[in-house]
Design an enzyme around this catalytic site. Structure first.
Site, short mmCIF file in Angstrom:
data_model
loop_
_atom_site.label_atom_id
_atom_site.label_comp_id
_atom_site.label_asym_id
_atom_site.label_seq_id
_atom_site.Cartn_x
_atom_site.Cartn_y
_atom_site.Cartn_z
N CYS A 23 46.37 -13.71 14.85
CA CYS A 23 46.89 -14.03 13.54
C CYS A 23 45.86 -13.82 12.45
O CYS A 23 44.68 -13.60 12.73
CB CYS A 23 47.31 -15.51 13.45
SG CYS A 23 48.31 -16.06 14.82
N GLY A 125 43.59 -17.65 16.89
CA GLY A 125 42.87 -17.83 18.15
C GLY A 125 43.82 -18.25 19.25
O GLY A 125 45.03 -18.07 19.16
N CYS A 255 33.64 -12.23 18.75
CA CYS A 255 34.42 -11.24 19.51
C CYS A 255 33.93 -9.81 19.22
O CYS A 255 33.99 -9.35 18.09
CB CYS A 255 35.89 -11.37 19.14
SG CYS A 255 36.95 -10.09 19.84
N SER A 302 43.00 4.71 13.78
CA SER A 302 42.10 3.89 14.58
C SER A 302 40.82 4.61 14.98
O SER A 302 39.76 4.00 15.08
CB SER A 302 42.82 3.41 15.85
OG SER A 302 43.34 4.51 16.58
N ASP A 364 39.28 8.15 19.87
CA ASP A 364 40.13 6.98 19.67
C ASP A 364 39.30 5.74 19.95
O ASP A 364 38.20 5.82 20.49
CB ASP A 364 41.36 7.04 20.59
CG ASP A 364 42.54 6.26 20.02
OD1 ASP A 364 42.35 5.51 19.04
OD2 ASP A 364 43.65 6.40 20.57
N ASP A 365 39.86 4.56 19.58
CA ASP A 365 39.05 3.35 19.70
C ASP A 365 39.16 2.67 21.06
O ASP A 365 38.23 1.96 21.46
CB ASP A 365 39.39 2.36 18.58
CG ASP A 365 40.84 1.95 18.55
OD1 ASP A 365 41.57 2.23 19.52
OD2 ASP A 365 41.27 1.36 17.55
N CYS A 401 42.24 -10.90 27.62
CA CYS A 401 41.59 -11.85 26.71
C CYS A 401 42.40 -13.15 26.70
O CYS A 401 43.63 -13.12 26.60
CB CYS A 401 41.53 -11.29 25.30
SG CYS A 401 40.85 -12.45 24.09
N CYS A 452 31.08 -12.28 22.48
CA CYS A 452 32.00 -12.36 23.61
C CYS A 452 32.40 -10.94 23.98
O CYS A 452 32.97 -10.21 23.18
CB CYS A 452 33.24 -13.18 23.25
SG CYS A 452 34.47 -13.22 24.59
N CYS A 455 36.43 -8.89 27.65
CA CYS A 455 37.46 -7.89 27.97
C CYS A 455 36.85 -6.64 28.60
O CYS A 455 37.55 -5.83 29.21
CB CYS A 455 38.29 -7.54 26.74
SG CYS A 455 37.34 -6.92 25.33
#
Length: 478
Positions: A23, A125, A255, A302, A364-365, A401, A452, A455
């Site tokens: 969000c 979160g 993150c 992206s 790409d990301d 995640c 962090c 992932c």
């Protein structure tokens, strides 16, 4: 299967969802300003963080009014609605669901009313001890199906004390990622978890204060960036100004994926612009995975910053080989079988004159399931590309995640079960290169122990109880 409802929503291809952030949150305390309009534009700037629902709560000092609905910010609000949300403070939220279904009842801000007043709260979160917290709710106080509603009810439950004192006692017992903005009738509050996993910043207006998920939202409403809200910090904002209170020791674990994908390129994190970081990532990627080619092209939008960096470092010309249709790709209307077979062409189309006969580097990301990249490789070959070399500006995303990004499960993540060579073969690319975790980390200029990276590594900074996490954990227990 998603039902077509005519609203703008998320996925072009429901079988290849991109990562979704939890969000965007925004709060403003500014007597004399049109706080609902400031909040509207703040949410507009944060729309990329969540597109399922949007809401604003506002107070003129005696009562809190909340308006929220499903859809994008521009669909939910108009002049007449904003005109009813008067007052000197407001909070806002744009949601992508990570706990609880995507339904109106779970839209935010949440509101809890008691005999002595109301409390509205918005959350970015994801909590990982939600069932444990829910057991502390008074019987019949709520049928909460989101971690946000549990938090709101708990904060409002004991009104013998101030909300500030209640929050300072409750928040140390809350585990997971949370950047919160909340309010009573007169005061704005903001808090960030001890790890600071999700971003939250403070800004100054001429006649007040703003808190927001990203610095870009401060820019949009004309606020001056003051500082990041610290991990483990609770802010109280009223006519006396801004007061800070620490409820936990800071253990920073921001993150890393914010740099890769989630944050706007015009946002600043830890004093460094995201765009600058992403271009540097492209340069590192070029050094780590060089290739002889004629043209570097991004997957728009992206992959654009990293593609610029790759081209600069490699000396290979940068070009636009794919055109993006900005007005499609967020729809719940299911494509017909014919259109589905065309797949990604709804969203991207190659420039044949640019790519024909060329050896291409496509940047790409990230790769989640691989369906999108597979379609792009096929499309470029059909347009006459001689070679297609795929370069990814994040390491392989191999783990889910639990802190506020709705990735696929590990079984659905292509890097969760295949090697890089197997992924390359699956995509049909001539070569595939991911940036190293060390290279990505270095580009942020932050030390690895302040990030962090779960992932990518499967090492979670806050221990996870697999039985008590998941998007529908409260609904399954209801």
């Amino acid at each position: 299967m998603l039902k077509g409802d005519g609203r703008l929503g998320h996925d072009l291809d429901p079988h290849d969802r991109a990562p979704k952030d939890a969000c965007g949150v925004f709060g403003v305390w500014a007597p004399g300003e049109e706080v609902s309009k400031l909040t509207y534009y703040g949410l507009y700037a944060l729309q990329h963080r969540g597109q399922e629902s949007a809401g604003i709560a506002a107070s003129e000092g005696s009562r809190i009014l909340v308006y929220k609905d499903m859809g994008l910010v521009s669909q939910v609000f108009d002049e007449s609605v904003l005109g009813t949300l008067r007052g000197h403070l407001a909070i806002g939220h744009c949601r992508y669901s990570t706990t609880g279904s995507s339904v109106w009842e779970n839209a935010q801000p949440t509101l809890s009313s008691t005999e002595v007043g109301g409390l509205a709260l918005a959350h970015n979160g994801n909590l990982i001890n939600t069932p444990e917290l829910a057991q502390r709710l008074a019987p019949g106080s709520t049928r909460a199906t989101t971690d946000t509603e549990v938090l709101t009810t708990l904060l409002a439950q004991d009104r013998t004390r101030s909300i500030e004192d209640s929050a300072a006692e409750l928040l140390p017992q809350v585990k997971g990622a949370y950047s919160l903005v909340f309010m009573d009738e007169k005061t704005l509050y903001a808090a960030r978890d001890p790890q600071g996993i999700r971003p939250l910043v403070l800004g100054r207006l001429e006649r007040g204060w703003v808190v927001a998920s990203e610095t870009a939202a401060l820019d949009i409403v004309g606020a001056t960036f003051v500082r990041e809200i610290e991990p483990g910090e609770l802010l109280t904002i009223d006519e006396r100004g801004v007061r800070s209170r620490r409820f936990a020791l800071a253990e920073p674990k921001g993150c890393l994926f914010e740099y890769v994908y989630l944050a706007r390129p015009d946002t600043t994190i830890a004093g460094r612009g995201v765009q600058v970081t992403r271009v540097e990532v492209g340069r590192v990627l070029a050094r780590e995975h060089p290739v002889e080619a004629d043209l570097v092209i991004p997957t728009p939008e992206s992959g654009t910053p990293a593609a610029v960096g790759y081209a600069e470092e490699s000396g290979i010309p940068y070009g636009q080989g794919l055109v993006k249709n900005s007005y499609v790709g967020r729809t719940f209307i299911q494509p017909s079988q014919t259109i589905r077979q065309l797949g990604i062409r709804l969203k991207l189309n190659p420039l044949r004159e640019v790519v024909e006969g060329k050896r291409l580097v496509v940047v790409d990301d990230s790769i989640v399931r691989g369906n999108t990249q597979r379609a792009i490789v096929k499309m470029l070959r059909e347009a006459g590309a001689r070679e297609v070399h795929v370069r990814i500006s994040s390491p392989p995303v191999a783990w889910p995640c639990f802190y506020g990004i709705d990735f696929a499960t590990r079984a659905e993540l292509i890097a969760g079960s295949l090697t890089v060579e197997e992924i390359r073969a699956s995509l049909g690319a001539d070569s595939l290169g991911y940036i190293s975790l060390e290279g990505l980390t270095k580009a942020t200029t932050l030390p690895a122990d302040r990030l962090c990276r779960a992932c990518f590594t499967g090492e979670y900074p806050i221990p996870i109880d697999q039985d008590n996490v998941g998007k529908f954990v409260l609904e399954s227990k209801a």
